[in-house]
Design a protein around this motif. Structure first.
Motif, mmCIF file in Angstrom:
data_model
loop_
_atom_site.group_PDB
_atom_site.id
_atom_site.type_symbol
_atom_site.label_atom_id
_atom_site.label_comp_id
_atom_site.label_asym_id
_atom_site.label_seq_id
_atom_site.Cartn_x
_atom_site.Cartn_y
_atom_site.Cartn_z
ATOM 1 N N GLY A 160 -6.999 -14.608 -4.206
ATOM 2 C CA GLY A 160 -5.241 -15.197 -4.395
ATOM 3 C C GLY A 160 -4.178 -14.402 -3.689
ATOM 4 O O GLY A 160 -3.056 -14.539 -4.371
ATOM 5 N N VAL A 161 -4.736 -13.466 -3.147
ATOM 6 C CA VAL A 161 -3.250 -12.499 -3.142
ATOM 7 C C VAL A 161 -2.442 -13.020 -2.034
ATOM 8 O O VAL A 161 -1.119 -12.752 -1.969
ATOM 9 N N PHE A 162 -2.765 -14.026 -0.967
ATOM 10 C CA PHE A 162 -1.834 -14.433 -0.237
ATOM 11 C C PHE A 162 -0.783 -15.377 -1.002
ATOM 12 O O PHE A 162 0.176 -15.624 -0.890
ATOM 13 N N GLN A 163 -1.401 -16.053 -2.211
ATOM 14 C CA GLN A 163 -0.339 -17.071 -3.077
ATOM 15 C C GLN A 163 0.307 -16.345 -3.854
ATOM 16 O O GLN A 163 1.551 -16.551 -3.981
ATOM 17 N N LEU A 164 -0.176 -15.082 -4.052
ATOM 18 C CA LEU A 164 0.859 -14.029 -4.995
ATOM 19 C C LEU A 164 1.997 -13.556 -4.129
ATOM 20 O O LEU A 164 3.108 -13.535 -4.584
ATOM 21 N N ILE A 165 1.706 -13.290 -2.834
ATOM 22 C CA ILE A 165 2.814 -12.879 -1.678
ATOM 23 C C ILE A 165 3.610 -13.855 -1.740
ATOM 24 O O ILE A 165 5.176 -13.714 -1.708
ATOM 25 N N ASP A 216 -9.688 -9.807 6.068
ATOM 26 C CA ASP A 216 -8.475 -10.274 5.465
ATOM 27 C C ASP A 216 -7.248 -9.281 5.728
ATOM 28 O O ASP A 216 -5.903 -9.940 5.658
ATOM 29 N N GLU A 217 -7.564 -8.184 6.369
ATOM 30 C CA GLU A 217 -6.704 -6.883 6.529
ATOM 31 C C GLU A 217 -5.215 -7.521 7.375
ATOM 32 O O GLU A 217 -4.337 -7.337 6.818
ATOM 33 N N ASP A 218 -5.498 -7.773 8.637
ATOM 34 C CA ASP A 218 -4.264 -8.218 9.409
ATOM 35 C C ASP A 218 -3.553 -9.522 8.773
ATOM 36 O O ASP A 218 -2.381 -9.397 8.854
ATOM 37 N N ARG A 266 0.300 -9.162 7.764
ATOM 38 C CA ARG A 266 1.402 -9.778 8.333
ATOM 39 C C ARG A 266 2.078 -10.507 7.213
ATOM 40 O O ARG A 266 3.376 -10.618 7.455
ATOM 41 N N ARG A 267 1.495 -11.019 6.218
ATOM 42 C CA ARG A 267 2.402 -11.978 5.257
ATOM 43 C C ARG A 267 3.195 -10.869 4.255
ATOM 44 O O ARG A 267 4.284 -11.282 3.672
ATOM 45 N N GLY A 276 9.100 -6.451 2.876
ATOM 46 C CA GLY A 276 9.561 -4.990 3.131
ATOM 47 C C GLY A 276 9.188 -3.909 2.280
ATOM 48 O O GLY A 276 8.036 -3.695 1.979
ATOM 49 N N GLU A 277 10.223 -3.141 1.776
ATOM 50 C CA GLU A 277 10.187 -1.924 0.898
ATOM 51 C C GLU A 277 9.797 -2.169 -0.460
ATOM 52 O O GLU A 277 9.509 -1.375 -1.208
ATOM 53 N N ARG A 278 9.887 -3.630 -0.796
ATOM 54 C CA ARG A 278 9.332 -3.992 -2.266
ATOM 55 C C ARG A 278 7.836 -3.771 -2.523
ATOM 56 O O ARG A 278 7.420 -3.795 -3.497
ATOM 57 N N VAL A 279 6.968 -3.636 -1.231
ATOM 58 C CA VAL A 279 5.420 -3.709 -1.644
ATOM 59 C C VAL A 279 5.176 -2.225 -1.509
ATOM 60 O O VAL A 279 5.542 -1.106 -0.881
#
Length: 359
Positions: free
Chosen positions: A198-203, A226-228, A232-233, A238-241
């Motif tokens: 569910g990391v895409f939903q979290l983003i 799933d890395e690419d 991309r997502r 930006g710098e929040r990650v």
């Protein structure tokens, strides 16, 4: 007691941590541990287990080979060489190897199988034969037991079943230490970084609350497939990650975060280890409700639950906790007490010692 453990995956994950902690605890209590891995597994995975006991990499635990007597013969050799008393398997990929070995071996031993996934059991005659050779099936939640231990007519498939919830070995010092205060709140995800978690939903949910200050921190290895897409997502944030990669200091990272999120879109079988770590170290959790999470926490009492396809609810829950420190503290305090009372590692370890001794 001599115990042989089967390692399920090719890379490090929750089930591998589960076996590692259990085997290390058994070794500390004077038991001998032996480990078998599938061919093609990551070398660093094997290296982590080598200080605990003898390791073997077998070519017969995947594909069609796992159904054949050849797999049992390989396992039989190891069982008799090390005088194994208990074979503890953690994937049904190893059921037939273990049952063939039981048929061939001169030495008597018992089979314990832990079911970590929510799925229906196969019910052909061949599979039913394998199930009956397993002395005890351990399910990591009631949700798993209900889905896996009986057929469609609710007839039992295994000789004996029991529920033993997952747990983690904790740092008692950190559990009772005052949590640090940060200028920038930290939303923390740790575990395998992949689509099904569910990391895409979290983003996407994090983007909905970008008007608030926060850092979105990830600790764990990214699945190559799933890395690419993952990177991309992340770009709009930006710098929040912060991407920390695989880390051994998860307890410290959990203790220092502000909010923990477990956004799995697949059913979590036995209380995700990340959720238990959050509970132990007083990190208020937001978690999807599509598995055993509902057995582990109570909504708005010891955490927040949401439907895995409801990204808006996930975003609203993160906003709620970021803006309400009193609620964060109350959820975290309740969660830690629930962990201590019901899910401590000593509870889990004593259950397994009892199971091993009984059979």
């Amino acid at each position: 007691m001599n115990i042989l453990y089967h390692i399920q995956l090719h890379i490090w994950g929750g089930a591998e941590q589960y076996v590692y902690d259990l085997a290390r605890s058994m070794q500390e209590k004077g038991h001998t541990c032996v480990f078998i891995f599938q061919q093609g597994c990551d070398a660093t995975l094997v290296e982590r287990f080598e200080p605990i006991g003898k390791t073997y990499i077998l070519d017969s635990f995947s594909g069609l080979k796992r159904f054949l007597p050849y797999a049992g013969r390989q396992l039989q050799y190891i069982i008799e060489q090390h005088g194994i008393d208990i074979v503890h398997i953690n994937s049904r990929q190893a059921y037939f190897a273990a049952t063939w070995a039981k048929k061939f071996a001169c030495r008597k031993f018992k089979i314990v199988a832990t079911q970590h996934l929510v799925r229906r059991a196969k019910t052909s005659r061949m599979w039913r034969w394998a199930y009956k050779q397993i002395d005890t099936l351990v399910c990591v939640s009631k949700h798993v037991e209900e889905s896996y231990s009986t057929d469609k007519h609710n007839h039992p498939l295994f000789r004996q079943t029991t529920v033993v919830y997952n747990s983690i070995i904790t740092d008692d010092r950190l559990m009772h230490m005052t949590k640090p205060q940060h200028e920038m709140p930290i939303i923390f995800y740790h575990g395998r970084i992949c689509r099904e978690k569910g990391v895409f939903q979290l983003i996407e949910a994090a983007q909905q609350i970008s008007d608030l200050p926060f850092i979105l921190r990830f600790a764990g290895a990214v699945t190559p497939a799933d890395e690419d897409e993952f990177l991309r997502r992340l770009k709009p944030l930006g710098e929040r990650v912060e991407l920390l990669g695989f880390r051994y200091d998860i307890a410290e990272l959990t203790h220092s975060a502000t909010i923990g999120v477990i956004p799995s879109i697949v059913a979590e079988a036995g209380g995700p280890l990340a959720l238990l770590e959050n509970m132990a170290y007083r990190l208020p959790s937001i978690t999807s409700d599509n598995g055993s999470q509902t057995e582990i926490i109570t909504d708005m009492e010891s955490g927040i639950l949401y439907a895995p396809d409801d990204i808006n609810k996930l975003a609203q829950s993160m906003r709620l906790l970021l803006c309400n420190p009193e609620l964060r503290e109350q959820l975290a305090k309740n969660a830690q007490q629930r962990f201590i009372d019901n899910f401590s590692y000593n509870n889990m370890l004593s259950r397994y010692e009892s199971i091993y001794a009984q059979i």
